[in-house]
Design a protein around this motif. Structure first.
Motif, PDB file in Angstrom:
ATOM      1  N   ARG A 120      29.964  52.548  44.752  1.00 46.71           N
ATOM      2  CA  ARG A 120      29.767  53.274  46.002  1.00 46.71           C
ATOM      3  C   ARG A 120      30.994  54.127  46.311  1.00 46.71           C
ATOM      4  O   ARG A 120      32.015  54.017  45.649  1.00 46.71           O
ATOM      5  CB  ARG A 120      29.526  52.284  47.140  1.00 46.71           C
ATOM      6  N   ASN A 121      30.833  54.943  47.327  1.00 48.68           N
ATOM      7  CA  ASN A 121      31.928  55.824  47.696  1.00 48.68           C
ATOM      8  C   ASN A 121      32.991  55.017  48.450  1.00 48.68           C
ATOM      9  O   ASN A 121      32.986  54.948  49.665  1.00 48.68           O
ATOM     10  CB  ASN A 121      31.375  56.935  48.580  1.00 48.68           C
ATOM     11  N   LEU A 122      33.891  54.375  47.705  1.00 49.36           N
ATOM     12  CA  LEU A 122      34.860  53.464  48.310  1.00 49.36           C
ATOM     13  C   LEU A 122      36.233  54.097  48.382  1.00 49.36           C
ATOM     14  O   LEU A 122      36.605  54.881  47.508  1.00 49.36           O
ATOM     15  CB  LEU A 122      34.999  52.205  47.462  1.00 49.36           C
TER      16      LEU A 122
ATOM     17  N   TRP B 191      31.520  41.400  50.388  1.00 45.54           N
ATOM     18  CA  TRP B 191      31.697  41.149  48.956  1.00 45.54           C
ATOM     19  C   TRP B 191      33.121  41.479  48.513  1.00 45.54           C
ATOM     20  O   TRP B 191      33.757  40.717  47.782  1.00 45.54           O
ATOM     21  CB  TRP B 191      30.679  41.976  48.178  1.00 45.54           C
TER      22      TRP B 191
ATOM     23  N   PHE C 293      42.014  36.418  43.750  1.00 44.55           N
ATOM     24  CA  PHE C 293      43.469  36.240  43.772  1.00 44.55           C
ATOM     25  C   PHE C 293      43.889  34.885  44.344  1.00 44.55           C
ATOM     26  O   PHE C 293      44.931  34.351  43.979  1.00 44.55           O
ATOM     27  CB  PHE C 293      44.145  37.341  44.583  1.00 44.55           C
TER      28      PHE C 293
ATOM     29  N   TRP D  72      39.995  47.966  43.993  1.00 47.93           N
ATOM     30  CA  TRP D  72      38.931  46.950  44.076  1.00 47.93           C
ATOM     31  C   TRP D  72      38.430  46.569  42.705  1.00 47.93           C
ATOM     32  O   TRP D  72      38.111  45.410  42.443  1.00 47.93           O
ATOM     33  CB  TRP D  72      37.779  47.453  44.948  1.00 47.93           C
ATOM     34  N   ARG D  73      38.354  47.565  41.813  1.00 48.00           N
ATOM     35  CA  ARG D  73      37.940  47.265  40.450  1.00 48.00           C
ATOM     36  C   ARG D  73      38.921  46.288  39.808  1.00 48.00           C
ATOM     37  O   ARG D  73      38.538  45.328  39.155  1.00 48.00           O
ATOM     38  CB  ARG D  73      37.897  48.574  39.647  1.00 48.00           C
ATOM     39  N   ALA D  74      40.207  46.536  40.043  1.00 45.87           N
ATOM     40  CA  ALA D  74      41.238  45.664  39.479  1.00 45.87           C
ATOM     41  C   ALA D  74      41.126  44.246  40.033  1.00 45.87           C
ATOM     42  O   ALA D  74      41.354  43.271  39.324  1.00 45.87           O
ATOM     43  CB  ALA D  74      42.620  46.238  39.771  1.00 45.87           C
ATOM     44  N   VAL D  75      40.774  44.130  41.325  1.00 46.80           N
ATOM     45  CA  VAL D  75      40.659  42.807  41.941  1.00 46.80           C
ATOM     46  C   VAL D  75      39.686  41.936  41.151  1.00 46.80           C
ATOM     47  O   VAL D  75      39.992  40.800  40.795  1.00 46.80           O
ATOM     48  CB  VAL D  75      40.169  42.938  43.401  1.00 46.80           C
TER      49      VAL D  75
ATOM     50  N   PHE E 218      48.585  43.207  33.773  1.00 47.03           N
ATOM     51  CA  PHE E 218      47.587  43.542  34.795  1.00 47.03           C
ATOM     52  C   PHE E 218      48.122  44.592  35.754  1.00 47.03           C
ATOM     53  O   PHE E 218      47.454  45.566  36.069  1.00 47.03           O
ATOM     54  CB  PHE E 218      47.194  42.276  35.556  1.00 47.03           C
TER      55      PHE E 218
ATOM     56  N   GLN F 182      46.757  47.695  33.399  1.00 48.85           N
ATOM     57  CA  GLN F 182      45.359  47.341  33.607  1.00 48.85           C
ATOM     58  C   GLN F 182      44.430  48.523  33.328  1.00 48.85           C
ATOM     59  O   GLN F 182      43.352  48.371  32.763  1.00 48.85           O
ATOM     60  CB  GLN F 182      45.230  46.814  35.044  1.00 48.85           C
TER      61      GLN F 182
ATOM     62  N   THR G  41      28.425  43.469  41.908  1.00 50.87           N
ATOM     63  CA  THR G  41      29.799  43.985  41.937  1.00 50.87           C
ATOM     64  C   THR G  41      29.848  45.426  41.447  1.00 50.87           C
ATOM     65  O   THR G  41      30.499  46.279  42.062  1.00 50.87           O
ATOM     66  CB  THR G  41      30.713  43.112  41.066  1.00 50.87           C
TER      67      THR G  41
ATOM     68  N   SER H 235      39.826  52.034  42.492  1.00 49.60           N
ATOM     69  CA  SER H 235      40.465  51.429  41.326  1.00 49.60           C
ATOM     70  C   SER H 235      41.166  50.126  41.697  1.00 49.60           C
ATOM     71  O   SER H 235      41.257  49.209  40.888  1.00 49.60           O
ATOM     72  CB  SER H 235      41.447  52.405  40.662  1.00 49.60           C
TER      73      SER H 235
ATOM     74  N   ILE I 201      28.412  47.797  43.985  1.00 51.09           N
ATOM     75  CA  ILE I 201      29.314  47.976  45.127  1.00 51.09           C
ATOM     76  C   ILE I 201      30.512  48.839  44.733  1.00 51.09           C
ATOM     77  O   ILE I 201      30.911  49.731  45.473  1.00 51.09           O
ATOM     78  CB  ILE I 201      29.750  46.596  45.658  1.00 51.09           C
ATOM     79  N   LEU I 202      31.050  48.594  43.537  1.00 44.19           N
ATOM     80  CA  LEU I 202      32.207  49.389  43.104  1.00 44.19           C
ATOM     81  C   LEU I 202      31.812  50.835  42.832  1.00 44.19           C
ATOM     82  O   LEU I 202      32.660  51.727  42.824  1.00 44.19           O
ATOM     83  CB  LEU I 202      32.826  48.772  41.846  1.00 44.19           C
TER      84      LEU I 202
END
Lengths: 345, 350
Positions: free
Chosen positions: A146-148, B27, B36, A154-157, B333, B337, A140, A152, A143-144
């Motif tokens: 990477r140049n996404l 992923w 979620f 996706w990080r929160a997810v 959150f 967050q 994870t 922020s 992957i986070l």
């Protein structure tokens, strides 16, 4: 009062509300000031330092240090009485009882078979959960890193479940794993008959591992991500210019430089994992049978639930667990030191 | 659609797709559902009636069978879509079921009963939110009490945590005194003392202080957190000592320096600690479970665990209460967050 700072904009409504809410605090703080000035005159600066430190140290002493010490005394006493003066001294009997086994590899041959079942369950839980946790958190984080787009987000997810309470986590998954639950619903089209997963010994253990993985993975991924972002970018640029293969970049640059963070994360995960309790307790209640009974639950039930309760035995078990945690902490400190030295070189 | 897909699938520098890109998106999208999904499923479920909760396969949204009141019948009847022998479909209400057949009436013509095979009828479903799941716990479980207890514990513990820890951090960062390093060492050493190790003796201390079955017995042991002292001390170390010396020159007392100068300047760190503390105390479970044994003192977490551990779990209420318990944390959150993630990334503490 001091003159307010010159600001271009007018104070907002929120600031006004804040000022009103803080007014009683200001009043109290102002009133306290007078006696404290007198104290300061009497004791000087070092006295004031003690005064500032005192409340914290007092609470700390009563609720952390004192219990830590009398825990040893408890573990040498017997009976079900709560207060120490009413308890009888039994020496090392509680430890002897915990260690009374004819075969240490088979919990059922022990006098306290529940304890050894809990120890063995916890051992396998730690091995499985920490391995999977580190793997998933590392993937994870990579992957986070990477140049996404919307990083922020996706990080929160992945971080979301970390904030949920263990009770909520346990209930969410109990609801999903029940017979009319989401998992059976998803598997139904594939021809899997509805199954009560949590009444199966193997599946409930797997669920305990999976749910704690789900709940905590984001936390470790976050620490690893911070470590990845601290790796200087020019190293990667240099590797790119030399045409280094990505796999080689990972093994030769990313992993060695991430090592200090990885060690912290592994030890933290180990320490937490040994103490596993809350969400699994809500999810399975330690069952079916004793298949998901872990050490913390054993301590809790021995000390508070079982009739008659046995605080001495619970204290002895908790000291044994504490020893494991101390060893792990020392390992972490030792590895941290070594890492620092290496870094300086 | 095509353009959106092109935008999403676009690669930097127009390079082709690498297998790592595929792994990345699998992923991420998988993570989105797994992280979620469960909470959303719980939320949708919490609006279902007990009957809908027992159905399999379950529906995602809360549907209930539509009811109609028909003349000559006291109770409202369930409405069905019925395929008649001549191939037409009609909305009929069921009066009673006998074996494989059911007696039905047309709500428009309540006198005629029609015999229908039960396989040729389907209940008419409508979207309806069972809000009584949310109002019920207030009546049946004294839910408001638990909510109040949780709020009380969270707010009080957080306030005391902020005051006590900031005072200690102030002393440890801005004063030279004998015993400072000893105090630091003690705090450092106990950073790793978990509740499960000191559960038994802590319980006896709480009882001896008369705090068993008392919300303060839940609050007090949690407020002197080493984590808090650390976060605040690190931050206070960055406040220049000249500021404090200048204030002393102006005859400010030490107390005034603490609360008028140092505290306002520490606001960002205090905010982080406050958010952490709110989440910690709201989520606390094992310790409140031990200290609180009287029903009227339960916090939300304890109440939920007790009622979900009963033999006959009233899931429709449990689900709704779980959602309410989640709300503050979800708000944190959504809005705060960022503070927490930077806090964790910076200190490695949770």
């Amino acid at each position: 009062m001091t003159a307010p700072l010159e600001t271009a904009s007018k104070p907002s409504a929120v600031q006004h509300l804040g000022a009103i809410a803080l007014a009683p605090v200001r009043l109290v703080m102002g009133l306290i000031d007078r006696p404290l000035r007198a104290l300061q005159r009497m004791t000087g600066l070092s006295g004031m330092a003690i005064f500032f430190l005192a409340p914290n140290m007092l609470i700390f002493g009563i609720f952390v240090l004192l219990p830590l010490f009398i825990n040893f005394v408890y573990s040498t006493t017997g009976g079900s009485a709560l207060f120490l003066p009413e308890r009888s001294y039994v020496g090392a009997d509680q430890y002897q009882r915990l260690f009374d086994c004819s075969n240490y590899l088979d919990p059922l041959t022990c006098q306290e078979d529940a304890f050894w079942t809990a120890v063995s369950n916890t051992f396998w839980f730690v091995v499985l959960q920490v391995t999977l946790m580190i793997g998933a958190a590392l993937v994870t984080a990579l992957i986070l890193n990477r140049n996404l787009a919307a990083r922020s987000f996706w990080r929160a997810v992945f971080f979301f479940p970390v904030l949920l309470s263990p009770v909520v986590v346990g209930l969410i998954w109990r609801w999903i794993l029940q017979r009319q639950g989401l998992l059976n619903f998803i598997l139904y089209p594939f021809g899997v008959d509805p199954y009560t997963w949590l009444t199966d010994r193997t599946w409930s253990f797997a669920a305990a591992v999976g749910v704690s993985l789900w709940a905590h993975m984001g936390f470790y991924a976050l620490i690893l991500l911070a470590g990845l972002q601290a790796i200087p970018k020019d190293l990667y640029e240099a590797a790119d210019m030399d045409g280094t293969k990505p796999a080689r970049v990972f093994w030769r640059i990313t992993l060695p430089l991430l090592m200090p963070n990885l060690v912290v994360v592994i030890v933290l995960a180990l320490i937490r994992s040994v103490q596993v309790f809350d969400e699994v307790y809500i999810l399975t209640g330690g069952g079916p049978g004793t298949s998901t009974l872990f050490i913390t639950q054993y301590i809790y039930e021995t000390g508070f639930v079982s009739q008659p309760r046995n605080p001495g035995l619970a204290a002895a078990a908790s000291i044994l667990m504490g020893l494991v945690l101390v060893v792990l902490t020392l390992v972490q400190l030792g590895l941290g030191r070594r890492g620092e030295k290496k870094g300086k070189r | 659609m095509g353009r959106a897909a092109a935008f999403i699938l676009r690669r930097r520098g127009g390079k082709g797709w690498h297998w790592t890109d595929i792994v990345t998106w699998v992923w991420l999208i998988g993570g989105l559902f797994i992280m979620f999904g469960p909470a959303l499923w719980l939320m949708f479920s919490s609006f279902k009636t007990p009957a809908a909760l027992a159905e399999f396969p379950p529906s995602i949204l809360p549907y209930t069978s539509q009811q109609v009141s028909v003349e000559g019948h006291d109770k409202p009847l369930t409405l069905y879509d019925v395929t008649l022998p001549d191939g037409t479909t009609k909305k009929l209400a069921e009066v009673r079921r006998i074996g494989l057949f059911s007696q039905m009436v047309d709500p428009a013509k309540p006198d005629e009963t029609i015999r229908v095979n039960i396989n040729s009828r389907k209940p008419v479903q409508e979207l309806s939110f069972a809000t009584e799941n949310y109002t019920g716990p207030f009546v049946h479980f004294d839910f408001f009490r638990y909510l109040w207890n949780s709020v009380f514990v969270t707010v009080m513990a957080t306030l005391i945590t902020l005051i006590v820890n900031s005072m200690a951090a102030f002393a440890l960062s801005k004063y030279e005194f004998r015993g400072r390093s000893v105090a630091m060492l003690i705090i450092l050493a106990t950073l790793m003392v978990p509740l499960s190790v000191i559960m038994v003796p802590l319980y006896s201390i709480i009882s001896a202080l008369g705090l068993f079955n008392n919300l303060w017995g839940v609050i007090l042991p949690t407020v002197a957190t080493p984590t808090g002292v650390f976060i605040l001390r690190q931050y206070m170390l960055t406040i220049p000592d000249e500021l404090i010396d200048a204030a002393r020159m102006d005859k400010a007392s030490e107390w005034q320096i603490y609360w008028r100068i140092v505290l306002p300047l520490t606001a960002p760190a205090l905010a982080v600690l406050a958010i952490f503390s709110v989440v910690w105390r709201w989520n606390d479970f094992l310790w409140p479970l031990i200290v609180l044994s009287r029903k009227e003192l339960y916090t939300l977490q304890v109440g939920l665990s007790i009622y979900s551990g009963e033999l006959n779990v009233q899931w429709h209420f449990i689900l709704a209460m779980t959602v309410v318990t989640m709300i503050p944390v979800v708000l944190v959150f959504i809005f705060l967050q960022r503070f927490i993630t930077t806090g964790i990334a910076g200190t490695g503490l949770k």
